[in-house]
Design an enzyme around this catalytic site. Structure first.
Site, PDB file in Angstrom:
ATOM      1  CG  ASP A  34      -2.100   0.924   1.084  1.00 25.88           C
ATOM      2  OD1 ASP A  34      -2.361   1.400  -0.044  1.00 25.88           O
ATOM      3  OD2 ASP A  34      -2.767   1.184   2.105  1.00 25.88           O
ATOM      4  CD1 TRP A  39       7.459   6.674  -2.902  1.00 28.84           C
ATOM      5  CD2 TRP A  39       6.831   6.952  -5.043  1.00 28.84           C
ATOM      6  NE1 TRP A  39       8.598   6.731  -3.672  1.00 28.84           N
ATOM      7  CE2 TRP A  39       8.236   6.905  -4.993  1.00 28.84           C
ATOM      8  CE3 TRP A  39       6.212   7.113  -6.288  1.00 28.84           C
ATOM      9  CZ2 TRP A  39       9.040   7.014  -6.128  1.00 28.84           C
ATOM     10  CZ3 TRP A  39       7.009   7.222  -7.421  1.00 28.84           C
ATOM     11  CH2 TRP A  39       8.399   7.167  -7.330  1.00 28.84           C
ATOM     12  NE  ARG A  47      -4.534   6.851  -7.116  1.00 24.67           N
ATOM     13  CZ  ARG A  47      -4.304   6.428  -5.882  1.00 24.67           C
ATOM     14  NH1 ARG A  47      -4.089   7.294  -4.921  1.00 24.67           N
ATOM     15  NH2 ARG A  47      -4.311   5.150  -5.611  1.00 24.67           N
ATOM     16  CB  SER A  79      -8.813  -5.234  -3.267  1.00 26.30           C
ATOM     17  OG  SER A  79      -9.294  -3.926  -3.502  1.00 26.30           O
ATOM     18  CG  ASN A  82      -7.760  -1.827  -5.073  1.00 26.85           C
ATOM     19  OD1 ASN A  82      -6.832  -2.588  -4.860  1.00 26.85           O
ATOM     20  ND2 ASN A  82      -8.119  -0.890  -4.205  1.00 26.85           N
ATOM     21  CD1 TRP A  83     -13.739  -5.225 -10.772  1.00 26.49           C
ATOM     22  CD2 TRP A  83     -11.975  -5.011 -12.125  1.00 26.49           C
ATOM     23  NE1 TRP A  83     -14.099  -5.682 -11.999  1.00 26.49           N
ATOM     24  CE2 TRP A  83     -13.047  -5.563 -12.855  1.00 26.49           C
ATOM     25  CE3 TRP A  83     -10.765  -4.786 -12.773  1.00 26.49           C
ATOM     26  CZ2 TRP A  83     -12.947  -5.892 -14.190  1.00 26.49           C
ATOM     27  CZ3 TRP A  83     -10.662  -5.118 -14.112  1.00 26.49           C
ATOM     28  CH2 TRP A  83     -11.744  -5.661 -14.810  1.00 26.49           C
ATOM     29  NE  ARG A 210      -7.854   1.084   5.373  1.00 24.50           N
ATOM     30  CZ  ARG A 210      -7.567   2.365   5.619  1.00 24.50           C
ATOM     31  NH1 ARG A 210      -7.731   2.852   6.828  1.00 24.50           N
ATOM     32  NH2 ARG A 210      -7.137   3.153   4.648  1.00 24.50           N
ATOM     33  CG  LEU A 211      -6.515  -7.429   8.525  1.00 21.11           C
ATOM     34  CD1 LEU A 211      -7.203  -8.657   9.122  1.00 21.11           C
ATOM     35  CD2 LEU A 211      -5.061  -7.774   8.197  1.00 21.11           C
ATOM     36  CD  GLU A 223       2.975 -12.798  16.055  1.00 19.64           C
ATOM     37  OE1 GLU A 223       3.034 -11.599  16.393  1.00 19.64           O
ATOM     38  OE2 GLU A 223       2.476 -13.687  16.780  1.00 19.64           O
TER      39      GLU A 223
HETATM   40  C1  IPE Z   1      -5.464  -2.683  -0.088  1.00 21.05           C
HETATM   41  O1  IPE Z   1      -5.107  -1.373  -0.271  1.00 21.05           O
HETATM   42  C2  IPE Z   1      -5.444  -3.399  -1.391  1.00 21.05           C
HETATM   43  C3  IPE Z   1      -4.140  -3.577  -1.982  1.00 21.05           C
HETATM   44  C4  IPE Z   1      -3.008  -3.242  -1.440  1.00 21.05           C
HETATM   45  C5  IPE Z   1      -4.141  -4.214  -3.250  1.00 21.05           C
HETATM   46  P1  IPE Z   1      -6.204  -0.221  -0.470  1.00 21.05           P
HETATM   47  O2  IPE Z   1      -5.467   1.038  -0.613  1.00 21.05           O
HETATM   48  O3  IPE Z   1      -7.140  -0.577  -1.564  1.00 21.05           O
HETATM   49  O4  IPE Z   1      -7.005  -0.289   0.907  1.00 21.05           O
HETATM   50  P2  IPE Z   1      -7.891   0.814   1.638  1.00 21.05           P
HETATM   51  O5  IPE Z   1      -8.871   1.321   0.636  1.00 21.05           O
HETATM   52  O6  IPE Z   1      -6.942   1.888   2.081  1.00 21.05           O
HETATM   53  O7  IPE Z   1      -8.511   0.092   2.804  1.00 21.05           O
HETATM   54  C1  IPE Z   2      -1.546   0.322  -3.366  1.00 20.25           C
HETATM   55  O1  IPE Z   2      -1.377   1.679  -3.472  1.00 20.25           O
HETATM   56  C2  IPE Z   2      -1.689  -0.343  -4.707  1.00 20.25           C
HETATM   57  C3  IPE Z   2      -3.062  -0.728  -5.030  1.00 20.25           C
HETATM   58  C4  IPE Z   2      -4.089  -0.712  -4.223  1.00 20.25           C
HETATM   59  C5  IPE Z   2      -3.302  -1.181  -6.388  1.00 20.25           C
HETATM   60  P1  IPE Z   2      -2.599   2.698  -3.431  1.00 20.25           P
HETATM   61  O2  IPE Z   2      -2.995   3.008  -4.836  1.00 20.25           O
HETATM   62  O3  IPE Z   2      -3.687   2.186  -2.562  1.00 20.25           O
HETATM   63  O4  IPE Z   2      -1.895   3.963  -2.783  1.00 20.25           O
HETATM   64  P2  IPE Z   2      -2.488   4.966  -1.704  1.00 20.25           P
HETATM   65  O5  IPE Z   2      -3.039   4.144  -0.577  1.00 20.25           O
HETATM   66  O6  IPE Z   2      -3.566   5.737  -2.391  1.00 20.25           O
HETATM   67  O7  IPE Z   2      -1.326   5.804  -1.304  1.00 20.25           O
HETATM   68 MG    MG Z   3      -4.089   2.419  -0.558  1.00 22.97          MG
END
Ligand code: IPE
Ligand code: IPE
Ligand code: MG
Length: 270
Positions: A34, A39, A47, A79, A82-83, A210-211, A223
């Protein structure tokens, strides 16, 4: 063996590896990668530049894990949420990046004896991506070293729904649930992760506590290691630091000490 492993590591990695107990390595490490977006934002970049930079982190982490003989590494790449919830342009970029990664990395995976697997609803991904995934899986299927599992279009709740549905179908075929032995092992055998032991260690970068719907069943006794480092800055050395920290923990599984009866007199041990 130790000398060969040390020779494959850089100076910082070797320094940490020397302090590890090779007999107590986690057998399965899962990582929530994440912080790519943050970054990029810090550098005033789009992004997607963060996702692109994250590929070098994947490469370094995978190679180091294989070199120190971690049997299984699972990376949460994408995830189901995400999709559904990210702009189409970002999703398309991630799909393209995945295809390029698979094409470029297969020779390195083969060189390091790494077998590629996936978890998640693969059939919902674009056909071209599915084809590339299947090609990479087959191209590494003969490898006998580390299993690298990529979680793509993955959701732990969906995984459980799919498992319950498969169990219900099996029950219907076998004349009802009362004719089946339904226990924890049977549920595990119906999960996408049936090829893996439960993770001993889960790492999340970027400091989120969080998970996010990752391996909810399998992480019951893992762990948890959360670090502020953003994913594009994560390297093999951070993985080894996480393992060093893991080896300092005392796992209890609901009992009182690490080895369940080690406080008892020898004669009383089971
Ligand atoms: C979790 O990260 C999913 C992946 C790292 C692929 P997210 O950035 O999607 O999670 P949330 O939305 O902060 O919980
Ligand atoms: C994790 O980075 C990668 C994916 C979830 C695909 P993010 O895209 O969630 O990056 P942040 O959390 O917005 O910084
Ligand atoms: Mg993220």
């Amino acid at each position: 063996m130790q000398a060969t492993i040390l020779a494959g590591l850089d100076r910082k990695e070797a320094e940490i590896y020397r302090r590890l107990d090779p007999a107590r390595l986690p057998q399965h490490i899962a990582i929530i990668m994440d912080g790519n977006g943050r970054w990029a934002k810090r550098r005033h970049l789009p992004r997607v530049a963060g996702h692109r930079a994250g590929v070098a982190s994947v490469r370094s982490t995978v190679e180091t894990a294989a070199r120190v003989k971690i049997p299984a590494l699972t990376l949460y790449a994408f995830s189901e949420e995400n999709w559904k919830k990210r702009p189409r342009s970002e999703v398309d970029f991630l799909m393209g990046l995945l295809c390029r990664y698979l094409k470029q990395e297969v020779p390195t995976l083969n060189k390091n004896n790494i077998r590629l697997e996936y978890i998640g609803r693969q059939h919902e991904l674009p056909a071209t991506v599915q084809a590339k995934m299947e090609w990479a899986r087959q191209a590494t299927a003969h490898n006998t070293g580390m299993v690298l599992t990529l979680a793509l279009n993955y959701s732990a709740r969906t995984e459980l729904v799919d498992a319950f549905r498969a169990i219900a179908q099996a029950a219907a075929r076998n004349g009802g649930l009362e004719h089946m032995q339904l226990d924890e092992d049977e549920v595990s055998r119906h999960l996408y992760t049936r090829h893996l032991p439960d993770p001993d260690l889960v790492i999340r970068t970027s400091g989120e506590m969080r998970l996010s719907n990752f391996l909810l069943w399998q992480l019951a006794y893992a762990e948890i290691h959360i670090i502020p480092t953003l994913w594009p800055e994560f390297r093999g050395v951070h993985l080894l630091e996480a393992i060093a920290e893991y080896q300092k923990r005392e796992r209890r599984y609901g009992g009182l000490v690490d080895a369940p009866d080690h406080h008892l007199p020898k004669a009383a041990r089971s």
